[in-house]
Scaffold this active site. Structure first.
Site, PDB file in Angstrom:
ATOM      1  CE  LYS A  70     -10.127  -4.545   1.945  1.00 29.95           C
ATOM      2  NZ  LYS A  70     -10.908  -5.457   1.062  1.00 29.95           N
ATOM      3  CE  LYS A  94      -3.607 -12.898   3.467  1.00 37.52           C
ATOM      4  NZ  LYS A  94      -4.154 -13.254   2.131  1.00 37.52           N
ATOM      5  CE  LYS A 106     -10.446 -15.197   0.984  1.00 35.69           C
ATOM      6  NZ  LYS A 106      -9.080 -14.661   0.953  1.00 35.69           N
ATOM      7  CG  ASN A 221      -4.488 -11.198  -9.722  1.00 35.84           C
ATOM      8  OD1 ASN A 221      -3.856 -11.092  -8.673  1.00 35.84           O
ATOM      9  ND2 ASN A 221      -4.731 -10.157 -10.500  1.00 35.84           N
TER      10      ASN A 221
END
Ligand code: GLU
Length: 417
Positions: A70, A94, A106, A221
């Site tokens: 992920k 994480k 990633k 963001n």
């Protein structure tokens, strides 16, 4: 001669330090300090002029012991294999620390998105996703937004995958538009996680948020949402920056006055908001209760760490603090909420989005935000408590939990064959 910065080297050094402290079996150390899979693709794009340009792209899966890989995909001229490998490794920790059933991955393309038309950006995104299609999937590897990528690009990714397989597959990416199975609360989630981290640690230090001065580096963001939410909490935002400049105002800045800005120098927060124009170095050195680096890696280094006058650092970016700066902060008792704890809000709500997509059953924004706050506060509390108990930094304490879960998963699964 100055050593060139390597994000992957930083990620490995952080891991090695804690693996040593934990006396982790050397054979597992070797497994965990390298990515399991790194894919390099060359992405040809027909430009509007009719010529074809090729951009290097990557997808790295660092570890998948706890579940599918992920992690986001970034489009930036800084993207290299080294950077993507580091970011994939940080995603492993994480997800592990967050307690969600994912490994770390990633991706990225080395490109300047500001040079592309909308059509070129779409063709680049679709061809990239097609090139990495063989290693992604809702049970294999689930990309998401990161620097310079957004819900619109996730829609193209999802559509490309779905067209190639013949099935509409919501679970292959997260951070999608709401109309296409996105989750309420996902857009604000990383910034909200930074807010939750800052409030939690201010509380532990007995500081009233209404008396807290906050400095935020970066207004993408993460930085923009963190600024808005902390402003709503009554904190005084005294410093803000974006790629074009930084602004300081001891009376407080209103981030809402800059949210409608465009990505151009005239629309920089330093131009739109009233205050003193300052440099990035001056911004990082402002006296404040909370400093939140929400831009890039390698911002707080051995060179500028001694100048930092924040009481708490909350890492919204991935890898903003080098090991040298970290050591300085630890010695000066500056509390650092590390990236893979403090900026986990995005991937946590990505997990909620993935679950909702698989179940075809969607939650309210309040449910999403409450679940996020509960999980983040639990994790911050346990990391803070271990750091206090062992007199180690919060980063090292977070690594202890994160590495243990992944190492246990690798051990329990065994090495195939
Ligand atoms: N790009 C974000 C991060 O670095 C989110 C990743 C995700 O949602 O998978 O954590």
């Amino acid at each position: 001669m100055e050593e060139t910065y390597s994000a992957f080297n930083q990620a490995q050094r952080e891991f090695d330090k804690v693996a040593e402290m934990m006396k982790l079996d050397p054979s597992y150390r070797e497994v965990l300090r390298e990515p399991v899979r790194s894919l390099l693709v060359n992405v040809p794009v027909r430009m509007d002029s009719g010529t074809i340009k090729t951009f290097p792209g990557y997808r790295v899966q660092h570890n998948t012991a706890c579940g599918p890989a992920k992690g986001g995909v970034r489009f930036s001229t800084d993207v290299t294999l080294d950077e993507v490998q580091a970011l994939a490794m940080w995603m492993t920790w994480k997800c592990s620390l967050a307690g969600i059933p994912f490994g770390g991955g990633k991706g990225g393309i080395n490109v300047d998105v500001h040079d592309l038309s909308e059509g070129e950006l779409e063709r680049l995104s679709r061809r990239y996703f097609s090139e990495i299609q063989s290693i992604v999937g809702p049970e294999k590897d689930i990309p998401a937004p990161d620097m310079n990528t957004d819900a619109r690009i996730m829609a193209w990714f999802m559509d490309t995958y779905s067209m190639n397989t013949g099935n509409t597959t919501l679970g292959v990416v997260t951070g999608k538009p709401l109309e296409l199975g996105g989750s309420l609360g996902r857009d604000a989630a990383t910034g909200r996680g930074v807010e939750i981290s800052a409030l939690n640690i201010l509380g532990k230090k007995g500081v009233d948020p209404k008396k807290a001065r906050v400095v935020i580096q970066g207004f993408g963001n993460v930085g923009a949402w963190a600024a808005k939410l902390l402003h709503d909490d009554g904190c005084k935002i005294i410093g803000l920056s974006d790629v074009y400049g930084a602004v300081y105002n001891p009376k407080g800045l209103n981030p809402y006055d800059a949210v409608e800005r465009a990505m151009k120098p005239e629309d920089s927060v330093s131009k739109l908001l009233p205050g003193d124009k300052i440099t990035n170095d001056e911004l990082l050195a402002l006296e404040c209760e909370v400093l939140a680096p929400c831009a890039l890696q390698n911002q707080l280094t051995g060179k500028n760490a001694a100048k930092v006058r924040a009481k708490i650092i909350v890492e919204g970016a991935n890898g903003p603090t080098t090991p040298e700066a970290d050591q300085d902060f630890f010695e000066r008792r500056i509390t650092v909420a590390p990236d893979f704890l403090a900026n986990a809000g995005g991937v946590i709500v990505s997990y909620f989005e993935w679950v909702q997509g698989l179940a075809f059953f969607f939650w309210t924004e309040r449910e999403v935000n409450n679940k996020l706050a509960t999980l983040m506060n639990q994790n911050i509390d346990k990391v803070y408590a271990l750091a206090e108990e062992k007199n180690i930094s919060m980063r090292d304490a977070a690594y202890v939990f994160a590495i243990k879960r992944v190492a246990d998963a690798v051990r329990l699964r065994g090495i195939y064959p």
